[in-house]
Design a protein around this motif. Structure first.
Motif, PDB file in Angstrom:
ATOM      1  N   LEU A  69     -10.183  -5.823  10.825  1.00 46.80           N
ATOM      2  CA  LEU A  69      -8.859  -5.339  11.537  1.00 46.80           C
ATOM      3  C   LEU A  69      -8.945  -4.275  12.430  1.00 46.80           C
ATOM      4  O   LEU A  69      -9.488  -3.122  11.947  1.00 46.80           O
ATOM      5  CB  LEU A  69      -7.475  -5.194  10.608  1.00 46.80           C
ATOM      6  N   VAL A  70      -8.379  -4.098  13.518  1.00 41.37           N
ATOM      7  CA  VAL A  70      -8.417  -2.935  14.552  1.00 41.37           C
ATOM      8  C   VAL A  70      -6.918  -2.116  14.172  1.00 41.37           C
ATOM      9  O   VAL A  70      -5.841  -2.886  13.927  1.00 41.37           O
ATOM     10  CB  VAL A  70      -8.317  -3.498  15.933  1.00 41.37           C
ATOM     11  N   ILE A  71      -7.056  -0.723  13.969  1.00 38.48           N
ATOM     12  CA  ILE A  71      -5.979   0.069  13.608  1.00 38.48           C
ATOM     13  C   ILE A  71      -5.729   0.845  14.753  1.00 38.48           C
ATOM     14  O   ILE A  71      -6.720   1.440  15.486  1.00 38.48           O
ATOM     15  CB  ILE A  71      -6.565   0.998  12.399  1.00 38.48           C
ATOM     16  N   THR A  72      -4.242   0.917  15.255  1.00 36.28           N
ATOM     17  CA  THR A  72      -3.989   1.876  16.387  1.00 36.28           C
ATOM     18  C   THR A  72      -2.902   2.680  15.780  1.00 36.28           C
ATOM     19  O   THR A  72      -2.278   2.204  14.768  1.00 36.28           O
ATOM     20  CB  THR A  72      -3.815   1.050  17.779  1.00 36.28           C
ATOM     21  N   GLY A 157      -3.549  10.887   4.267  1.00 33.46           N
ATOM     22  CA  GLY A 157      -2.007  11.591   3.974  1.00 33.46           C
ATOM     23  C   GLY A 157      -1.501  11.144   5.448  1.00 33.46           C
ATOM     24  O   GLY A 157      -0.602  11.787   5.781  1.00 33.46           O
ATOM     25  N   VAL A 158      -1.803   9.980   5.895  1.00 29.95           N
ATOM     26  CA  VAL A 158      -1.014   9.067   6.879  1.00 29.95           C
ATOM     27  C   VAL A 158      -0.225   8.237   6.339  1.00 29.95           C
ATOM     28  O   VAL A 158      -0.539   7.348   5.606  1.00 29.95           O
ATOM     29  CB  VAL A 158      -1.995   8.580   7.787  1.00 29.95           C
ATOM     30  N   ASP A 159       0.983   8.268   6.868  1.00 32.14           N
ATOM     31  CA  ASP A 159       1.877   7.179   6.478  1.00 32.14           C
ATOM     32  C   ASP A 159       1.622   5.559   7.030  1.00 32.14           C
ATOM     33  O   ASP A 159       1.119   5.756   8.397  1.00 32.14           O
ATOM     34  CB  ASP A 159       3.257   7.431   6.970  1.00 32.14           C
ATOM     35  N   PRO A 160       1.083   4.925   6.221  1.00 35.73           N
ATOM     36  CA  PRO A 160       0.720   3.467   6.936  1.00 35.73           C
ATOM     37  C   PRO A 160       1.669   2.837   7.715  1.00 35.73           C
ATOM     38  O   PRO A 160       1.246   2.112   8.614  1.00 35.73           O
ATOM     39  CB  PRO A 160       0.605   2.456   5.669  1.00 35.73           C
ATOM     40  N   GLY A 161       2.778   2.986   7.668  1.00 34.10           N
ATOM     41  CA  GLY A 161       3.811   2.604   8.846  1.00 34.10           C
ATOM     42  C   GLY A 161       3.840   3.340  10.242  1.00 34.10           C
ATOM     43  O   GLY A 161       4.375   2.854  10.978  1.00 34.10           O
ATOM     44  N   ASP A 162       2.986   4.206  10.283  1.00 35.51           N
ATOM     45  CA  ASP A 162       2.678   5.089  11.743  1.00 35.51           C
ATOM     46  C   ASP A 162       1.407   4.308  12.296  1.00 35.51           C
ATOM     47  O   ASP A 162       0.998   4.909  13.186  1.00 35.51           O
ATOM     48  CB  ASP A 162       2.360   6.478  11.288  1.00 35.51           C
ATOM     49  N   LEU A 163       0.814   3.363  11.512  1.00 36.75           N
ATOM     50  CA  LEU A 163      -0.252   2.692  12.233  1.00 36.75           C
ATOM     51  C   LEU A 163      -0.016   1.298  12.705  1.00 36.75           C
ATOM     52  O   LEU A 163       0.896   0.753  11.662  1.00 36.75           O
ATOM     53  CB  LEU A 163      -1.569   2.681  11.068  1.00 36.75           C
ATOM     54  N   VAL A 164      -0.656   0.591  13.522  1.00 35.24           N
ATOM     55  CA  VAL A 164      -0.250  -0.811  13.772  1.00 35.24           C
ATOM     56  C   VAL A 164      -1.784  -1.502  13.389  1.00 35.24           C
ATOM     57  O   VAL A 164      -3.017  -0.986  13.929  1.00 35.24           O
ATOM     58  CB  VAL A 164      -0.057  -0.829  15.113  1.00 35.24           C
TER      59      VAL A 164
END
Length: 201
Positions: A69-72, A157-164
């Motif tokens: 999967l590609v993460i942006t 420490g990144v909110d998964p909701g801040d990634l697509v």
């Protein structure tokens, strides 16, 4: 080491009659060097390539298949303009963060090599890559499945909701992660893990 891959390996090891001792965190390229020299026995979730097969021993796949999967970053709507992953990686305007020493299979590795001018090799873990995406240091990276994406984000420490997460059909089941071991590891260990895997799916 913690997470679904570690839990899977520990369960398989118990079934195979072995106990796992984790070392690390260790950068992927150093793990490969230590395996080559026989200082480390095995490492999990590695894709088998012809070059690696010539130097190491592999179990059967740990999981039935890998869906890359590609993460942006959230708000990176530009990704919708790419019909295929190949069209994305061939665009020099977008920087791809590629984990150093971690194969994504022959086809993706070849694309990354051909587009080296805008591929940034990064030492570290999937969490380090996700952190760099979130910070805007790279435009995108690849992770192996939604669970790995979430775990990498939480570790960083990144909110998964801040990634697509973007799914390109061509990336489905490109390669499956296996346990890769040094040549010094006995064939009986590989066989024991393969028997445990055969009973685990």
């Amino acid at each position: 080491m913690r997470g679904p891959i570690a839990a899977r390996v520990e369960a398989l090891a118990a079934k195979a009659g072995y106990e796992v001792t984790w070392l690390g965190p260790i950068p992927r390229n150093r793990i490969l060097a230590d395996l080559q020299d026989g200082r480390v026995a095995c490492t999990p979730n590695v894709i088998k390539t012809p070059d690696r097969e010539a130097h190491f021993k592999f179990t059967e796949p740990l999981f039935p298949g890998t869906e890359w999967l590609v993460i942006t970053r959230k708000g990176a709507d530009w990704i919708k303009g790419y019909p295929t992953f190949e069209s994305l990686i061939r665009d020099p305007a977008r920087v791809y963060g590629n984990m150093l020493g971690a194969s994504k299979g022959p086809a993706l590795d070849r694309l990354a090599a051909e587009e080296a001018s805008h591929v940034r090799p990064i030492r570290g873990t999937p969490a380090d890559l996700v952190k760099m995406v979130a910070a805007g240091h790279i435009d995108y990276t690849i992770v192996s499945g939604p669970d790995d994406a979430r775990n990498a984000a939480l570790s960083a420490g990144v909110d998964p909701g801040d990634l697509v997460i973007t799914h390109f059909p061509e990336l489905s089941a490109v390669g499956a992660g296996r346990i890769m071991c040094a040549q010094t590891v006995g064939d009986d260990l590989i066989a024991a893990f393969d028997r445990a895997l055969a009973g685990a799916h």
